[in-house]
Scaffold this active site. Structure first.
Site, PDB file in Angstrom:
ATOM      1  N   HIS A  37      -7.039  -5.335   2.739  1.00  0.00           N
ATOM      2  CA  HIS A  37      -5.831  -4.801   3.374  1.00  0.00           C
ATOM      3  C   HIS A  37      -5.277  -5.897   4.283  1.00  0.00           C
ATOM      4  CE1 HIS A  37      -6.607  -0.401   2.604  1.00  0.00           C
ATOM      5  NE2 HIS A  37      -7.822  -0.882   2.408  1.00  0.00           N
TER       6      HIS A  37
ATOM      7  N   HIS B 104     -10.533  -5.209  -2.730  1.00  0.00           N
ATOM      8  CA  HIS B 104      -9.208  -5.504  -2.168  1.00  0.00           C
ATOM      9  C   HIS B 104      -9.321  -5.774  -0.674  1.00  0.00           C
ATOM     10  CE1 HIS B 104      -9.843  -1.115  -2.032  1.00  0.00           C
ATOM     11  NE2 HIS B 104      -9.195  -1.145  -0.875  1.00  0.00           N
TER      12      HIS B 104
ATOM     13  N   ASP C 107       0.853  -1.192   0.000  1.00  0.00           N
ATOM     14  CA  ASP C 107       0.000   0.000   0.000  1.00  0.00           C
ATOM     15  C   ASP C 107       0.889   1.241   0.000  1.00  0.00           C
ATOM     16  OD1 ASP C 107      -1.726   2.219   0.995  1.00  0.00           O
ATOM     17  OD2 ASP C 107      -3.198   0.617   1.236  1.00  0.00           O
TER      18      ASP C 107
ATOM     19  N   GLN D 196     -14.185   3.101   1.686  1.00  0.00           N
ATOM     20  CA  GLN D 196     -13.605   2.638   0.411  1.00  0.00           C
ATOM     21  C   GLN D 196     -13.266   3.844  -0.460  1.00  0.00           C
ATOM     22  OE1 GLN D 196     -16.029  -0.010  -2.022  1.00  0.00           O
ATOM     23  NE2 GLN D 196     -14.260  -0.570  -3.288  1.00  0.00           N
TER      24      GLN D 196
HETATM   25  P1  AMP Z   1      -9.584   1.692   0.519  1.00  0.00           P
HETATM   26  O1  AMP Z   1      -9.746   3.001   1.250  1.00  0.00           O
HETATM   27  O2  AMP Z   1      -9.923   0.503   1.335  1.00  0.00           O
HETATM   28  O3  AMP Z   1     -10.326   1.730  -0.809  1.00  0.00           O
HETATM   29  O4  AMP Z   1      -8.033   1.552   0.250  1.00  0.00           O
HETATM   30  C1  AMP Z   1      -7.384   1.911  -0.900  1.00  0.00           C
HETATM   31  C2  AMP Z   1      -5.919   1.852  -0.588  1.00  0.00           C
HETATM   32  O5  AMP Z   1      -5.210   1.843  -1.804  1.00  0.00           O
HETATM   33  C3  AMP Z   1      -5.395   3.043   0.223  1.00  0.00           C
HETATM   34  O6  AMP Z   1      -4.824   2.545   1.432  1.00  0.00           O
HETATM   35  C4  AMP Z   1      -4.336   3.665  -0.672  1.00  0.00           C
HETATM   36  O7  AMP Z   1      -3.203   4.072   0.042  1.00  0.00           O
HETATM   37  C5  AMP Z   1      -3.995   2.528  -1.619  1.00  0.00           C
HETATM   38  N1  AMP Z   1      -3.555   2.898  -2.942  1.00  0.00           N
HETATM   39  C6  AMP Z   1      -4.142   3.757  -3.801  1.00  0.00           C
HETATM   40  N2  AMP Z   1      -3.475   3.804  -4.970  1.00  0.00           N
HETATM   41  C7  AMP Z   1      -2.441   2.928  -4.846  1.00  0.00           C
HETATM   42  C8  AMP Z   1      -1.384   2.504  -5.708  1.00  0.00           C
HETATM   43  N3  AMP Z   1      -1.245   3.009  -6.946  1.00  0.00           N
HETATM   44  N4  AMP Z   1      -0.499   1.594  -5.237  1.00  0.00           N
HETATM   45  C9  AMP Z   1      -0.622   1.099  -3.990  1.00  0.00           C
HETATM   46  N5  AMP Z   1      -1.594   1.447  -3.143  1.00  0.00           N
HETATM   47  C10 AMP Z   1      -2.485   2.351  -3.555  1.00  0.00           C
END
Ligand code: AMP
Ligand code: ZN
Length: 136
Positions: free
Chosen positions: A102, A100, A31, A94
């Protein structure tokens, strides 16, 4: 692959990521904004918006991949525990709309805290909500 989906682009190799584990059905990568050292995301290669829409097979594959990654975190990062977290829709935090999980290594001395202090349910509260959820 969904157009304009950043995680589909990562799965396709069109956007760089620190990938740590992959198989036919899933990919795990770091992440960008880790909550703790080693925080990673597990995605199915197939696109779906979130838990409401993910195919059960993709969910199974992602869950199994999360377990493998958790074991690897314990071995390689020497973490003391792991949280697996999913956010489904903005109300649940989200922000990226490709399903996904975590996988967050936890350390006895890390600073993460629950953002709420759960309170014990009142009389009948559990029975009433369980009634709403029960049955077909
Ligand atoms: P969520 O809030 O559960 O949708 O989590 C999305 C996660 O994706 C967040 O923790 C971001 O830091 C992570 N994220 C967004 N873009 C990227 C990326 N290009 N590479 C890795 N992590 C990402
Ligand atoms: Zn996608």
């Amino acid at each position: 692959m969904a157009e304009d989906c950043i995680f589909c682009k990562i799965a396709a190799g069109e956007v760089p990521s620190e990938t740590v584990q992959e198989d036919e059905h899933t990919l795990a990568f770091m992440d960008l904004n880790p909550w703790t050292r080693g925080h990673a995301l597990v995605i199915p290669r197939n696109h779906s918006r979130n838990l409401y829409e993910v195919a059960e097979d993709d969910l199974r594959h992602a869950a199994a991949a999360s377990k493998r990654l958790a074991l690897r975190m314990r071995e390689r990062l020497d973490c003391d525990g792991v949280n697996v977290l999913n956010a489904c829709e903005p109300a649940a935090w989200q922000t990226v709309f490709h399903f996904h999980l975590h996988v967050i290594p936890r350390y006895d001395d890390d600073p993460l805290q629950l953002p709420i202090r759960p309170r014990q349910a009142g009389p009948d509260e559990l029975a009433r909500v369980a009634d709403q959820l029960r049955g077909g």
